[in-house]
Design a protein around this motif. Structure first.
Motif, PDB file in Angstrom:
ATOM      1  N   TYR A 120       0.810  -1.217   0.000  1.00 52.94           N
ATOM      2  CA  TYR A 120       0.000   0.000   0.000  1.00 52.94           C
ATOM      3  C   TYR A 120       0.844   1.269   0.000  1.00 52.94           C
ATOM      4  N   ALA A 121       0.381   2.245  -0.742  1.00 48.22           N
ATOM      5  CA  ALA A 121       0.952   3.597  -0.695  1.00 48.22           C
ATOM      6  C   ALA A 121      -0.191   4.587  -0.874  1.00 48.22           C
ATOM      7  N   PRO A 122      -0.330   5.591   0.000  1.00 46.17           N
ATOM      8  CA  PRO A 122      -1.392   6.586  -0.183  1.00 46.17           C
ATOM      9  C   PRO A 122      -1.287   7.253  -1.542  1.00 46.17           C
ATOM     10  N   GLY A 123      -2.442   7.528  -2.147  1.00 46.68           N
ATOM     11  CA  GLY A 123      -2.452   8.052  -3.506  1.00 46.68           C
ATOM     12  C   GLY A 123      -2.283   9.543  -3.624  1.00 46.68           C
ATOM     13  N   GLN A 124      -2.269  10.277  -2.501  1.00 45.37           N
ATOM     14  CA  GLN A 124      -2.217  11.740  -2.572  1.00 45.37           C
ATOM     15  C   GLN A 124      -1.658  12.293  -1.273  1.00 45.37           C
ATOM     16  N   TYR A 170      -5.486  18.057  -0.289  1.00 49.99           N
ATOM     17  CA  TYR A 170      -6.925  17.823  -0.361  1.00 49.99           C
ATOM     18  C   TYR A 170      -7.680  19.148  -0.477  1.00 49.99           C
ATOM     19  N   GLN A 171      -8.767  19.150  -1.229  1.00 48.59           N
ATOM     20  CA  GLN A 171      -9.616  20.326  -1.318  1.00 48.59           C
ATOM     21  C   GLN A 171     -10.303  20.598   0.022  1.00 48.59           C
ATOM     22  N   ARG A 172     -10.513  21.859   0.303  1.00 52.56           N
ATOM     23  CA  ARG A 172     -11.279  22.236   1.490  1.00 52.56           C
ATOM     24  C   ARG A 172     -12.764  22.170   1.170  1.00 52.56           C
ATOM     25  N   PRO A 173     -13.581  21.791   2.146  1.00 52.55           N
ATOM     26  CA  PRO A 173     -15.024  21.811   1.889  1.00 52.55           C
ATOM     27  C   PRO A 173     -15.503  23.247   1.674  1.00 52.55           C
ATOM     28  N   GLN A 220     -13.117   5.523   0.982  1.00 49.91           N
ATOM     29  CA  GLN A 220     -13.613   6.282   2.130  1.00 49.91           C
ATOM     30  C   GLN A 220     -14.542   7.386   1.648  1.00 49.91           C
ATOM     31  N   TRP A 221     -15.633   7.566   2.369  1.00 48.91           N
ATOM     32  CA  TRP A 221     -16.541   8.690   2.126  1.00 48.91           C
ATOM     33  C   TRP A 221     -16.529   9.596   3.354  1.00 48.91           C
ATOM     34  N   ASP A 222     -16.211  10.857   3.153  1.00 49.17           N
ATOM     35  CA  ASP A 222     -16.318  11.870   4.199  1.00 49.17           C
ATOM     36  C   ASP A 222     -17.573  12.696   3.935  1.00 49.17           C
ATOM     37  N   ARG A 259     -17.442  13.501  -0.053  1.00 47.11           N
ATOM     38  CA  ARG A 259     -16.163  13.440  -0.767  1.00 47.11           C
ATOM     39  C   ARG A 259     -15.661  12.007  -0.693  1.00 47.11           C
ATOM     40  N   MET A 260     -15.237  11.466  -1.822  1.00 50.17           N
ATOM     41  CA  MET A 260     -14.707  10.104  -1.836  1.00 50.17           C
ATOM     42  C   MET A 260     -13.192  10.122  -1.982  1.00 50.17           C
ATOM     43  N   LEU A 261     -12.552   9.290  -1.168  1.00 51.32           N
ATOM     44  CA  LEU A 261     -11.126   9.006  -1.305  1.00 51.32           C
ATOM     45  C   LEU A 261     -10.975   7.548  -1.706  1.00 51.32           C
ATOM     46  N   TYR A 262     -10.158   7.297  -2.697  1.00 53.18           N
ATOM     47  CA  TYR A 262      -9.854   5.930  -3.142  1.00 53.18           C
ATOM     48  C   TYR A 262      -8.361   5.740  -2.962  1.00 53.18           C
ATOM     49  N   ASN A 263      -7.997   4.869  -2.044  1.00 49.60           N
ATOM     50  CA  ASN A 263      -6.600   4.736  -1.629  1.00 49.60           C
ATOM     51  C   ASN A 263      -6.026   6.095  -1.243  1.00 49.60           C
ATOM     52  N   GLU A 264      -6.851   6.832  -0.494  1.00 47.35           N
ATOM     53  CA  GLU A 264      -6.522   8.142   0.081  1.00 47.35           C
ATOM     54  C   GLU A 264      -6.272   9.220  -0.980  1.00 47.35           C
ATOM     55  N   LYS A 265      -6.811   9.027  -2.170  1.00 47.57           N
ATOM     56  CA  LYS A 265      -6.754  10.040  -3.220  1.00 47.57           C
ATOM     57  C   LYS A 265      -8.166  10.536  -3.501  1.00 47.57           C
ATOM     58  N   GLU A 266      -8.361  11.847  -3.515  1.00 51.33           N
ATOM     59  CA  GLU A 266      -9.665  12.395  -3.874  1.00 51.33           C
ATOM     60  C   GLU A 266     -10.047  11.899  -5.262  1.00 51.33           C
TER      61      GLU A 266
END
Length: 448
Positions: free
Chosen positions: A39-43, A48-51, A395-397, A408-415
């Motif tokens: 595993y490696a985080p994607g971003q 990350y964008q601010r809400p 992940q969904w925030d 907001r969805m993150l896929y392997n910690e990438k927006e």
């Protein structure tokens, strides 16, 4: 990867094989590890964008594959060592081959000590670090969870490595904010949700694996072609003298080379257990081109058996509906005021992440293939190392302002954008109105 049986040496579907015969896969080294990639985080989270103004986090949820692990059994090491000992007795080892036996024995011992199929040291760190990153990403949410005494639900497939991942993730969150510890429930098991390929909902899928002749003929024609046999011979001739390799049956050569590849693929997941903690050096025993080919064959099996598969058929991923429904159910319950959860944390396996990615239309998982034009790296973006590496996650925030909820969805910690047809709140925004997601996923009343 499946080991080849003698039956696979009988005949080819000429049309399919011809489409691959001259097609060495275009690849990165990471791709050659398939779904065993670590595993490696994607971003970088700082990007990350601010809400949008006025929106605050109110909920988060995920589904994660377990972290890096040992091989599920010792069969590959046993096969390689048996052949190595036979070659040693015959004086048929090359200089590189002489290094192989002790290395494989040490790797096998390390995996046995960890426990076959269990999390390695690296896997434990991957899971812990992802939990800490969640806490850092949403500090306001976790302060709110602690202040409001909201619950954090933790659920797994019930399989050992998924249970261990769930417990480690929960501990990582609690370590990041001790006020969360009493709010985190004990890890519970939901087989229907997180092991659906083996549960009642996967019955039609299991029939497809066992009995679909199109699947069987396609896998055979792609796997049992001249490129595979050339690659197998290349792998073994680096380790054993030519006469010894030539005496092996074709199927035995492919089985042995596949076993060498499988050890190469799992070795990075066991890096913490290597003598110097830096790795096993298994890449010394297989050339990049050959590793790429066997990695491609591993991806072939996962693509057809778990991923987008054949165009016009959803048999490989329809059963992931139960998991996607659960994602929506949890957010909708939060919006409707019927949930006291602050976070929902799920832990599962590649057999669930891969079909979920196809069902959701996540990057690389949008395109099936025809029987006449099969899956190749040149024609299709699907890569196991990107879709479902060890530790992979979705992940969904969820953010709220008044009665409006954004996801907001993150896929392997990438927006990551939701599938085509889902409209974000603004061009290139990572945020989607929950009402819009319900519409584009067909959950809204009267949705088309």
């Amino acid at each position: 990867m499946r080991r080849l049986t003698p039956a696979l040496a009988l005949g080819l579907t000429v049309l399919l094989a011809a489409s691959h015969a001259n097609a060495a896969p275009s690849h990165s080294t990471r791709d050659s590890y398939g779904t065993k990639a670590t595993y490696a985080p994607g971003q970088n989270p700082r990007t990350y964008q601010r809400p949008p103004a006025g929106f605050t986090p109110v909920f988060t949820e995920n589904v994660s594959r377990h972290g890096s692990r040992a091989a599920t059994d010792g069969d590959d090491a046993d096969l390689v060592l048996a052949l190595w000992k036979k070659a040693e007795a015959a004086g048929a080892l090359t200089a590189k081959g002489r290094e192989l036996g002790p290395k494989v024995q040490a790797l096998q011992s390390a995996m046995s000590a960890v426990g076959y199929g269990d999390l390695s040291g690296r896997g434990k760190r991957e899971v812990h670090d992802t939990a800490v990153q969640m806490a850092k990403r949403l500090p306001g949410l976790f302060r709110k969870i602690a202040g409001d005494k909201e619950k954090i639900d933790v659920v797994s497939s019930g399989q050992g490595r998924a249970v261990d991942s769930a417990n480690l993730y929960a501990a990582g969150l609690a370590g990041a904010d001790p006020a969360l510890k009493p709010l985190i429930g004990p890890t519970r098991t939901d087989v229907d949700l997180l092991y659906f390929h083996k549960a009642a909902g996967g019955a039609a899928y299991r029939d497809y694996l066992a009995n679909d002749q199109r699947l069987a003929s396609t896998l055979k024609s792609i796997t049992d072609q001249p490129t595979t046999h050339r690659a197998a011979r290349d792998v073994l001739k680096k380790l054993f003298k030519g006469d010894f390799v030539d005496q092996l049956a074709d199927t035995d050569r492919v089985a042995a080379a596949t076993a060498v590849y499988n050890l190469y693929a799992i070795a990075p997941a066991m890096s913490d257990e290597s003598p110097d903690g830096r790795g096993w050096g298994m890449e010394r025993f297989i050339g990049k081109r050959d590793a790429a080919w066997f990695g491609y064959l591993s991806d072939v099996e996962d693509f057809y058996e778990k991923g987008p598969g054949f165009a016009g058929s959803d048999i490989t991923y329809k059963m992931a509906d139960v998991l996607l429904d659960d994602f929506f159910d949890k957010v909708e319950a939060k919006r409707d005021g019927s949930s006291d959860l602050g976070a929902e944390l799920r832990f599962t396996h590649a057999e669930e992440i891969i079909p979920l990615a196809a069902l959701m239309g996540l990057p690389g998982s949008t395109e099936g293939v025809t029987q006449e034009r099969p899956y190749t790296y040149a024609d299709n973006a699907w890569r196991g190392a990107a879709v479902a590496p060890l530790g992979s996650n979705v992940q969904w925030d969820v953010f709220r302002k008044g009665g409006t909820y954004l996801v907001r969805m993150l896929y392997n910690e990438k927006e990551t954008a939701f599938k085509a047809g889902c409209r974000p709140i603004a061009r290139n925004s990572a945020f989607y109105d929950l009402d819009e997601l319900e519409r584009c996923f067909g959950r809204a009343e009267g949705a088309s």
